[in-house]
Design an enzyme around this catalytic site. Structure first.
Site, PDB file in Angstrom:
ATOM      1  N   HIS A   1       9.636   5.943 -13.779  1.00 24.30           N
ATOM      2  CA  HIS A   1       9.327   7.345 -13.506  1.00 24.30           C
ATOM      3  C   HIS A   1       9.910   7.732 -12.151  1.00 24.30           C
ATOM      4  O   HIS A   1       9.567   7.147 -11.136  1.00 24.30           O
ATOM      5  CB  HIS A   1       7.813   7.567 -13.493  1.00 24.30           C
ATOM      6  CG  HIS A   1       7.205   7.623 -14.860  1.00 24.30           C
ATOM      7  ND1 HIS A   1       5.976   8.173 -15.124  1.00 24.30           N
ATOM      8  CD2 HIS A   1       7.687   7.201 -16.050  1.00 24.30           C
ATOM      9  CE1 HIS A   1       5.724   8.086 -16.414  1.00 24.30           C
ATOM     10  NE2 HIS A   1       6.735   7.497 -17.000  1.00 24.30           N
TER      11      HIS A   1
ATOM     12  N   TYR B   1      -0.917  14.860 -11.805  1.00 24.70           N
ATOM     13  CA  TYR B   1      -2.121  14.840 -10.973  1.00 24.70           C
ATOM     14  C   TYR B   1      -2.582  16.290 -10.827  1.00 24.70           C
ATOM     15  O   TYR B   1      -1.858  17.114 -10.266  1.00 24.70           O
ATOM     16  CB  TYR B   1      -1.822  14.264  -9.584  1.00 24.70           C
ATOM     17  CG  TYR B   1      -1.575  12.765  -9.571  1.00 24.70           C
ATOM     18  CD1 TYR B   1      -0.346  12.229  -9.929  1.00 24.70           C
ATOM     19  CD2 TYR B   1      -2.590  11.883  -9.186  1.00 24.70           C
ATOM     20  CE1 TYR B   1      -0.122  10.862  -9.914  1.00 24.70           C
ATOM     21  CE2 TYR B   1      -2.376  10.513  -9.162  1.00 24.70           C
ATOM     22  CZ  TYR B   1      -1.144  10.008  -9.528  1.00 24.70           C
ATOM     23  OH  TYR B   1      -0.932   8.648  -9.500  1.00 24.70           O
TER      24      TYR B   1
ATOM     25  N   PRO C   1      -8.254   4.884  -6.787  1.00 31.07           N
ATOM     26  CA  PRO C   1      -7.008   4.726  -7.545  1.00 31.07           C
ATOM     27  C   PRO C   1      -6.024   5.898  -7.475  1.00 31.07           C
ATOM     28  O   PRO C   1      -4.918   5.811  -8.008  1.00 31.07           O
ATOM     29  CB  PRO C   1      -7.494   4.524  -8.995  1.00 31.07           C
ATOM     30  CG  PRO C   1      -8.874   5.045  -9.023  1.00 31.07           C
ATOM     31  CD  PRO C   1      -9.440   4.936  -7.657  1.00 31.07           C
TER      32      PRO C   1
ATOM     33  N   LYS D   1      -2.329   2.328  -5.602  1.00 31.58           N
ATOM     34  CA  LYS D   1      -1.888   1.333  -4.618  1.00 31.58           C
ATOM     35  C   LYS D   1      -2.505  -0.057  -4.764  1.00 31.58           C
ATOM     36  O   LYS D   1      -1.965  -1.043  -4.250  1.00 31.58           O
ATOM     37  CB  LYS D   1      -2.209   1.840  -3.195  1.00 31.58           C
ATOM     38  CG  LYS D   1      -1.277   2.914  -2.711  1.00 31.58           C
ATOM     39  CD  LYS D   1       0.046   2.337  -2.245  1.00 31.58           C
ATOM     40  CE  LYS D   1       1.170   3.325  -2.335  1.00 31.58           C
ATOM     41  NZ  LYS D   1       2.060   3.187  -3.476  1.00 31.58           N
TER      42      LYS D   1
ATOM     43  N   TYR E   1       4.098   6.850  -2.092  1.00 31.68           N
ATOM     44  CA  TYR E   1       3.814   6.576  -3.506  1.00 31.68           C
ATOM     45  C   TYR E   1       4.727   5.485  -4.059  1.00 31.68           C
ATOM     46  O   TYR E   1       4.271   4.551  -4.728  1.00 31.68           O
ATOM     47  CB  TYR E   1       3.953   7.865  -4.325  1.00 31.68           C
ATOM     48  CG  TYR E   1       3.299   7.770  -5.693  1.00 31.68           C
ATOM     49  CD1 TYR E   1       2.034   8.321  -5.924  1.00 31.68           C
ATOM     50  CD2 TYR E   1       3.932   7.135  -6.757  1.00 31.68           C
ATOM     51  CE1 TYR E   1       1.425   8.231  -7.162  1.00 31.68           C
ATOM     52  CE2 TYR E   1       3.327   7.041  -8.002  1.00 31.68           C
ATOM     53  CZ  TYR E   1       2.071   7.595  -8.198  1.00 31.68           C
ATOM     54  OH  TYR E   1       1.470   7.494  -9.434  1.00 31.68           O
TER      55      TYR E   1
END
Ligand code: FAD
Ligand code: PHB
Length: 392
Positions: A72, A201, A293, A297, A385
């Protein structure tokens, strides 16, 4: 029984460590309280940083990952009924993350370890660690009711948040930093095609929602909920309706729906113990730190810890050096606190806190707006990220 490094726990931390040590010719024994089937089926994380993916290839366990992992190159932040893409590749010099379920990673690591005829002792009972401040620490446990004692040079406490390793450090030496959040995540596995090409998200007035995936026909979805809630209170229809409400967009985005085959509620917390070492016991992964979460990580941080630990142990055995072992905790904690901050920041920006705190909601909307509008802000999210360099 005797070994060089006794490893408590066959999660990502313990198994990666065992393979890293094996590559350097250092002996280890992994002692795990659950069965092989249990650890291979436990549903957990899904997002692997590039560094974790690279390590799997280096260890020769990347074959299935290469075939089944989904790369991704970005995520979507959705709020106010609109989606905004954060383009990782563009913002981080071509880096991306890979979606590959943690239990698949576990299967690959266990298969490699057993194929090399190296021990993992599953279903060990009443595991305990002793003599941590001396030269000969031991792991004691029972196998099929019979007592066993494993003498080690060092013990790696890789037994997760609820393990016995951290609890074996004298309380007066433990410095604990923690935060609990007034919400949890209700997570489901749904048999359906993916509704999106990348993770979504979502910040919504009814609460956070996350669209993730596992494979072309299995999707992973989460909604913010009361951490004390009983999953029995949530019918499948209620979960789907809540997802649809939170994920709705002005341009009529549609969630592809199918049967829900697994559902559970998890609490969220931030937690760090300092130092991550006591005598000859070294903590790694969730045994030493927990992140909510939202930043994806936890698994990656466990991997970073054991890379440092394996290197420090290698220097000890090959060059008689103790400096890296002595620096282990300090070295790891720098990255740990970066991940703690990033995970807390993502969590704070995306979840609904008190219903009536209008000030907080305006702050969150402003932060989201800035993150998707400013290249500098988007880059900060993206580089955290995809994972900072290992030198962090
Ligand atoms: P664990 O995976 O907890 O492994 C510890 C092992 O020790 C277990 O096998 C346990 O059975 C064993 N054990 C425990 N006690 C004992 C004992 N007394 N004796 C012997 N063995 C023992 N992280 C990410 O990076 N990305 C994500 O997308 C992500 N999503 C997540 C989603 C969910 C729903 C959850 C719950 C977690 C998520 N995480 C994610 C976090 C990630 O799963 C953990 O951080 C990771 O599993 C930590 O690995 P570990 O090896 O340190 O601990
Ligand atoms: C998951 O797919 O389980 C997942 C993805 C991203 C997260 C957390 C969990 O931030």
């Amino acid at each position: 029984m005797r070994t060089q490094v006794g490893i408590v726990g066959a999660g990502p931390a313990g198994l990666f460590l065992s393979l890293l040590l094996q590559r350097e010719g250092i002996e280890s024994v992994v002692v795990e309280m659950h069965s092989r089937k249990y650890v291979e089926e436990r549903i957990r994380a899904g997002v692997l940083e590039q560094g974790t993916v690279d390590l799997m290839h280096k260890l020769g366990v990347g074959e299935r990952l290469k075939l089944q992992g989904l790369e991704h190159g970005g995520i979507e932040l959705r709020f106010g009924g609109r989606g905004h893409r954060i383009d990782f590749r563009e913002l981080t010099n071509g880096k991306c993350v890979t979606i590959y379920a943690q239990h698949e990673v576990i299967k690959d690591l266990i298969a490699a370890r057993l194929a090399a005829n190296r021990p993992i002792l599953f279903a060990a009972e009443n595991v305990s660690v002793h003599g941590l401040d001396g030269e000969r620490p031991t792991i004691q446990f029972q196998m099929n009711g019979a007592p066993e004692k494993l003498e080690c040079d060092f013990i790696a406490g890789c037994d997760g948040f609820h393990g016995i390793s951290r609890a074996s450090i004298p309380e007066e030496i433990q410095h604990v930093f923690s935060r609990s959040y007034p919400f949890g995540w209700l997570g489901i596995l749904m048999q359906a095609p993916p509704s999106a090409q990348e993770l979504i998200y979502t910040y919504h007035e009814r609460g956070f929602a996350l669209v993730s995936t596992r494979s072309p026909d299995l999707q992973r979805l989460y909604i913010q909920c009361d951490p004390q809630d009983d999953i029995a209170n949530w019918s499948d229809a209620m979960i789907v309706e809540e997802l649809q409400l939170r994920l709705a967009t002005k341009d009529n985005w549609q969630l592809l729906v199918g049967p829900i085959i697994q559902k559970s509620i998890l609490a969220m917390r931030s937690f760090v113990i300092e130092p991550m070492q006591y005598g000859r016991l070294f903590l790694a992964g969730d045994a030493a730190h927990i992140v909510p979460p939202t930043g994806a990580k936890g698994l990656n941080l466990a991997v970073a810890d054991v890379r440092h630990l394996a290197r420090a142990l290698t220097m000890f055995y090959k060059q008689n050096r103790t400096d890296l072992l002595e620096a282990y905790s300090t070295t790891c904690l720098r990255r740990v606190w970066r991940a703690e901050h990033f995970s807390w920041w993502m969590t704070s920006m995306l979840h609904r806190f008190l219903d009536d705190d209008a000030f907080q909601q305006r702050m969150q909307r402003s932060q989201l707006d800035y993150t998707v509008s400013s290249r500098a802000a988007a880059t900060s999210l993206a580089e955290n990220y995809v994972g900072l360099p290992f030198t962090w």
